[in-house]
Enzyme design. Structure first.
Site, PDB file in Angstrom:
ATOM      1  N   PRO A   1     -27.488  -2.178   0.301  1.00  0.00           N
ATOM      2  CA  PRO A   1     -28.638  -1.487  -0.305  1.00  0.00           C
ATOM      3  C   PRO A   1     -29.482  -2.422  -1.174  1.00  0.00           C
ATOM      4  O   PRO A   1     -30.647  -2.120  -1.459  1.00  0.00           O
ATOM      5  CB  PRO A   1     -28.001  -0.397  -1.184  1.00  0.00           C
ATOM      6  CG  PRO A   1     -26.564  -0.346  -0.812  1.00  0.00           C
ATOM      7  CD  PRO A   1     -26.205  -1.652  -0.194  1.00  0.00           C
TER       8      PRO A   1
ATOM      9  N   THR B   1     -21.323  -6.923   0.299  1.00  0.00           N
ATOM     10  CA  THR B   1     -20.754  -7.897  -0.633  1.00  0.00           C
ATOM     11  C   THR B   1     -21.863  -8.584  -1.417  1.00  0.00           C
ATOM     12  O   THR B   1     -22.939  -8.845  -0.888  1.00  0.00           O
ATOM     13  CB  THR B   1     -19.832  -8.921   0.079  1.00  0.00           C
ATOM     14  OG1 THR B   1     -19.359  -9.866  -0.881  1.00  0.00           O
ATOM     15  CG2 THR B   1     -20.507  -9.635   1.223  1.00  0.00           C
TER      16      THR B   1
ATOM     17  N   CYS C   1       9.671 -18.164  -4.106  1.00  0.00           N
ATOM     18  CA  CYS C   1      10.918 -18.581  -3.454  1.00  0.00           C
ATOM     19  C   CYS C   1      10.765 -18.464  -1.943  1.00  0.00           C
ATOM     20  O   CYS C   1      11.437 -19.135  -1.182  1.00  0.00           O
ATOM     21  CB  CYS C   1      12.106 -17.752  -3.951  1.00  0.00           C
ATOM     22  SG  CYS C   1      12.272 -16.151  -3.124  1.00  0.00           S
TER      23      CYS C   1
ATOM     24  N   CYS D   1      15.144 -13.293  -4.110  1.00  0.00           N
ATOM     25  CA  CYS D   1      15.770 -14.028  -5.223  1.00  0.00           C
ATOM     26  C   CYS D   1      15.904 -13.192  -6.498  1.00  0.00           C
ATOM     27  O   CYS D   1      16.513 -13.641  -7.461  1.00  0.00           O
ATOM     28  CB  CYS D   1      14.995 -15.320  -5.523  1.00  0.00           C
ATOM     29  SG  CYS D   1      13.422 -15.038  -6.369  1.00  0.00           S
TER      30      CYS D   1
ATOM     31  N   ASP E   1      -8.044  -2.840  -0.347  1.00  0.00           N
ATOM     32  CA  ASP E   1      -7.710  -1.412  -0.247  1.00  0.00           C
ATOM     33  C   ASP E   1      -7.019  -1.010   1.048  1.00  0.00           C
ATOM     34  O   ASP E   1      -6.518   0.110   1.172  1.00  0.00           O
ATOM     35  CB  ASP E   1      -8.961  -0.550  -0.472  1.00  0.00           C
ATOM     36  CG  ASP E   1     -10.104  -0.874   0.500  1.00  0.00           C
ATOM     37  OD1 ASP E   1      -9.841  -1.231   1.657  1.00  0.00           O
ATOM     38  OD2 ASP E   1     -11.275  -0.749   0.082  1.00  0.00           O
TER      39      ASP E   1
ATOM     40  N   TYR F   1      -2.731  -2.588 -11.434  1.00  0.00           N
ATOM     41  CA  TYR F   1      -2.764  -2.591  -9.966  1.00  0.00           C
ATOM     42  C   TYR F   1      -2.259  -1.276  -9.391  1.00  0.00           C
ATOM     43  O   TYR F   1      -2.760  -0.798  -8.374  1.00  0.00           O
ATOM     44  CB  TYR F   1      -1.995  -3.798  -9.398  1.00  0.00           C
ATOM     45  CG  TYR F   1      -2.897  -5.011  -9.380  1.00  0.00           C
ATOM     46  CD1 TYR F   1      -3.852  -5.166  -8.377  1.00  0.00           C
ATOM     47  CD2 TYR F   1      -2.859  -5.960 -10.395  1.00  0.00           C
ATOM     48  CE1 TYR F   1      -4.724  -6.230  -8.380  1.00  0.00           C
ATOM     49  CE2 TYR F   1      -3.730  -7.037 -10.403  1.00  0.00           C
ATOM     50  CZ  TYR F   1      -4.661  -7.162  -9.388  1.00  0.00           C
ATOM     51  OH  TYR F   1      -5.549  -8.203  -9.391  1.00  0.00           O
TER      52      TYR F   1
ATOM     53  N   HIS G   1      -8.390 -11.614   0.350  1.00  0.00           N
ATOM     54  CA  HIS G   1      -8.004 -11.443  -1.064  1.00  0.00           C
ATOM     55  C   HIS G   1      -6.705 -10.659  -1.183  1.00  0.00           C
ATOM     56  O   HIS G   1      -6.355 -10.198  -2.264  1.00  0.00           O
ATOM     57  CB  HIS G   1      -9.127 -10.754  -1.854  1.00  0.00           C
ATOM     58  CG  HIS G   1     -10.357 -11.616  -1.982  1.00  0.00           C
ATOM     59  ND1 HIS G   1     -11.574 -11.139  -2.422  1.00  0.00           N
ATOM     60  CD2 HIS G   1     -10.554 -12.934  -1.736  1.00  0.00           C
ATOM     61  CE1 HIS G   1     -12.470 -12.127  -2.422  1.00  0.00           C
ATOM     62  NE2 HIS G   1     -11.877 -13.225  -2.009  1.00  0.00           N
TER      63      HIS G   1
ATOM     64  N   CYS H   1       6.998 -12.745  -4.018  1.00  0.00           N
ATOM     65  CA  CYS H   1       7.755 -13.354  -5.109  1.00  0.00           C
ATOM     66  C   CYS H   1       6.806 -14.092  -6.067  1.00  0.00           C
ATOM     67  O   CYS H   1       5.950 -14.855  -5.621  1.00  0.00           O
ATOM     68  CB  CYS H   1       8.772 -14.343  -4.530  1.00  0.00           C
ATOM     69  SG  CYS H   1       9.751 -15.142  -5.816  1.00  0.00           S
TER      70      CYS H   1
HETATM   71  P1  OAD Z   1     -19.112  -6.403  -5.619  1.00  0.00           P
HETATM   72  O1  OAD Z   1     -18.693  -5.273  -6.468  1.00  0.00           O
HETATM   73  O2  OAD Z   1     -19.420  -7.707  -6.273  1.00  0.00           O
HETATM   74  O3  OAD Z   1     -20.397  -6.036  -4.757  1.00  0.00           O
HETATM   75  C1  OAD Z   1     -20.468  -4.848  -4.013  1.00  0.00           C
HETATM   76  C2  OAD Z   1     -21.695  -4.927  -3.107  1.00  0.00           C
HETATM   77  O4  OAD Z   1     -21.735  -3.740  -2.315  1.00  0.00           O
HETATM   78  C3  OAD Z   1     -23.019  -5.006  -3.850  1.00  0.00           C
HETATM   79  O5  OAD Z   1     -23.808  -6.038  -3.270  1.00  0.00           O
HETATM   80  C4  OAD Z   1     -23.652  -3.628  -3.603  1.00  0.00           C
HETATM   81  O6  OAD Z   1     -25.073  -3.684  -3.530  1.00  0.00           O
HETATM   82  C5  OAD Z   1     -23.058  -3.284  -2.244  1.00  0.00           C
HETATM   83  N1  OAD Z   1     -23.011  -1.842  -1.917  1.00  0.00           N
HETATM   84  C6  OAD Z   1     -22.913  -0.793  -2.763  1.00  0.00           C
HETATM   85  N2  OAD Z   1     -22.892   0.372  -2.072  1.00  0.00           N
HETATM   86  C7  OAD Z   1     -22.968   0.051  -0.754  1.00  0.00           C
HETATM   87  C8  OAD Z   1     -22.998   0.793   0.464  1.00  0.00           C
HETATM   88  N3  OAD Z   1     -22.943   2.126   0.478  1.00  0.00           N
HETATM   89  N4  OAD Z   1     -23.083   0.107   1.632  1.00  0.00           N
HETATM   90  C9  OAD Z   1     -23.150  -1.252   1.651  1.00  0.00           C
HETATM   91  N5  OAD Z   1     -23.129  -1.991   0.530  1.00  0.00           N
HETATM   92  C10 OAD Z   1     -23.033  -1.370  -0.660  1.00  0.00           C
HETATM   93  O7  OAD Z   1     -17.960  -6.555  -4.504  1.00  0.00           O
HETATM   94  P2  OAD Z   1     -17.589  -7.793  -3.591  1.00  0.00           P
HETATM   95  O8  OAD Z   1     -18.783  -8.550  -3.162  1.00  0.00           O
HETATM   96  O9  OAD Z   1     -16.691  -7.278  -2.532  1.00  0.00           O
HETATM   97  O10 OAD Z   1     -12.289 -10.652  -5.583  1.00  0.00           O
HETATM   98  O11 OAD Z   1     -16.764  -8.662  -4.581  1.00  0.00           O
HETATM   99  C11 OAD Z   1     -16.160  -9.795  -4.063  1.00  0.00           C
HETATM  100  C12 OAD Z   1     -14.909 -10.105  -4.800  1.00  0.00           C
HETATM  101  O12 OAD Z   1     -15.230 -10.230  -6.185  1.00  0.00           O
HETATM  102  C13 OAD Z   1     -13.840  -9.035  -4.793  1.00  0.00           C
HETATM  103  O13 OAD Z   1     -13.079  -9.036  -3.589  1.00  0.00           O
HETATM  104  C14 OAD Z   1     -13.016  -9.450  -5.940  1.00  0.00           C
HETATM  105  C15 OAD Z   1     -14.101  -9.807  -6.949  1.00  0.00           C
HETATM  106  O14 OAD Z   1     -13.861 -10.901  -7.705  1.00  0.00           O
HETATM  107  C16 OAD Z   1     -11.042 -10.869  -6.060  1.00  0.00           C
HETATM  108  O15 OAD Z   1     -10.439 -10.049  -6.715  1.00  0.00           O
HETATM  109  C17 OAD Z   1     -10.485 -12.202  -5.708  1.00  0.00           C
END
Ligand code: OAD
Length: 272
Positions: A238, A212, A139, A172, A110, A72, A127, A135
């Site tokens: 995209p 996403t 606690c 704690c 981020d 992390y 998230h 903690c």
């Molecule tokens: P992903 O890495 O699964 O997907 C990223 C998405 O962004 C994809 O659909 C890409 O096509 C798109 N993408 C890439 N470049 C882009 C751009 N310039 N503009 C717009 N879109 C673009 O990421 P998330 O969907 O955020 O959770 O993943 C969801 C969650 O899965 C994360 O928060 C994480 C992971 O498990 C936890 O850690 C709980």
């Protein structure tokens, strides 16, 4: 952008509708933060490479807390070096335009939306946030900023003993944990605004989904709830994905492309 999409957006503005923006890793890709499922997500513990789905778990934290913190703190360094981009700035402008009819639901840990200027009250970090800890034995529900002496790490850099001692709960003294949702944990309201996110979705007139892949549960529920209540769904990505299909099925739009350019175009439409 299609003229029908522009018209639908103008219509939401004219009737003073509510806007919910739902973001994922794609909006931060243009800031240089790798999307979640890229090869940078891998991490070595001992002789084994772990995928994020194995690393980002309470089970792994319980057995290898130092390595999980190290991973992390490496990711923290990547986030801290990044700057908000045109997509984040457009979302700030959307909050200015919609005021208290605006809400942001982000999966990104981020912190770039807050650094760009979105208000903490209207930003649900479902998230968590990689700059915060809490903690590990619960606690208290309180969330704390990482201590100043704990530094971001390079890829194979180890935690110092002093950093390990500082990564403890200020209440704690137990070990602290990153304030992020792990794969073997559930959403809740207190830390991750589960109920509030669904409520916002139900009341939305427009749901703008950005960057996403639709791999997580609450975002998909937010999309379905908004679509069922007749909100206008617009997906910016995209690549085609479950949200683009959901938007098109419900009479909304898929704007195929990068977040920075498309969201800036949308702000121009919103300003009228
Ligand atoms: P992903 O890495 O699964 O997907 C990223 C998405 O962004 C994809 O659909 C890409 O096509 C798109 N993408 C890439 N470049 C882009 C751009 N310039 N503009 C717009 N879109 C673009 O990421 P998330 O969907 O955020 O959770 O993943 C969801 C969650 O899965 C994360 O928060 C994480 C992971 O498990 C936890 O850690 C709980």
């Amino acid at each position: 952008m299609k003229s029908e999409c522009e018209e639908a957006i103008r219509n939401v503005v004219e009737r003073q509708g509510r806007l919910v923006v739902l973001t994922g890793a794609g909006i931060s890709a243009e800031s240089g933060i790798p999307t979640f499922r890229g090869p940078e997500g891998y991490w070595t513990v001992g002789a084994r490479e772990y995928r994020p789905e194995e690393m980002a778990t309470f089970a792994m934290f319980s057995s290898e807390p130092r390595e999980v913190w190290q991973w992390y703190l490496y990711r923290l360094g990547v986030c801290m070096k990044a700057e908000p981009n045109a997509g984040h700035e457009a979302v700030v402008e959307m909050e200015r335009i919609f005021g208290d009819r605006f809400l942001l639901i982000t999966q990104n840990v981020d912190g770039l939306h807050l650094r760009a200027g979105n208000s903490p009250d209207r930003t649900f970090q479902i998230h968590g946030n990689i700059s915060w800890m809490r903690c590990s034995v619960d606690c208290t529900g309180e969330v704390f900023a990482l201590p100043d002496m704990v530094r971001p790490k390079a890829k194979d850099e180890l935690l110092t003993g002093a950093e390990e001692s500082a990564l403890t709960c200020p209440r704690c003294g137990s070990r602290s944990r990153p304030h992020v949702l792990w794969f073997d944990e559930c959403y809740d309201e207190a830390h991750y605004r589960f109920n509030s996110s669904l409520e916002a979705a139900v009341n939305a007139d427009m749901l703008l989904i950005v960057g996403t892949s639709g791999a997580t549960n609450l975002p998909m529920q937010v999309g379905s709830a908004a679509a069922q209540r007749g909100a206008l769904l617009i997906d910016v990505n995209p690549e085609p994905n479950p949200f683009s299909a959901m938007a098109e099925r419900s009479g909304g739009f898929f704007c195929q492309g990068g977040a920075g350019a498309i969201l800036s175009e949308m702000v121009a439409i919103l300003r009228g």
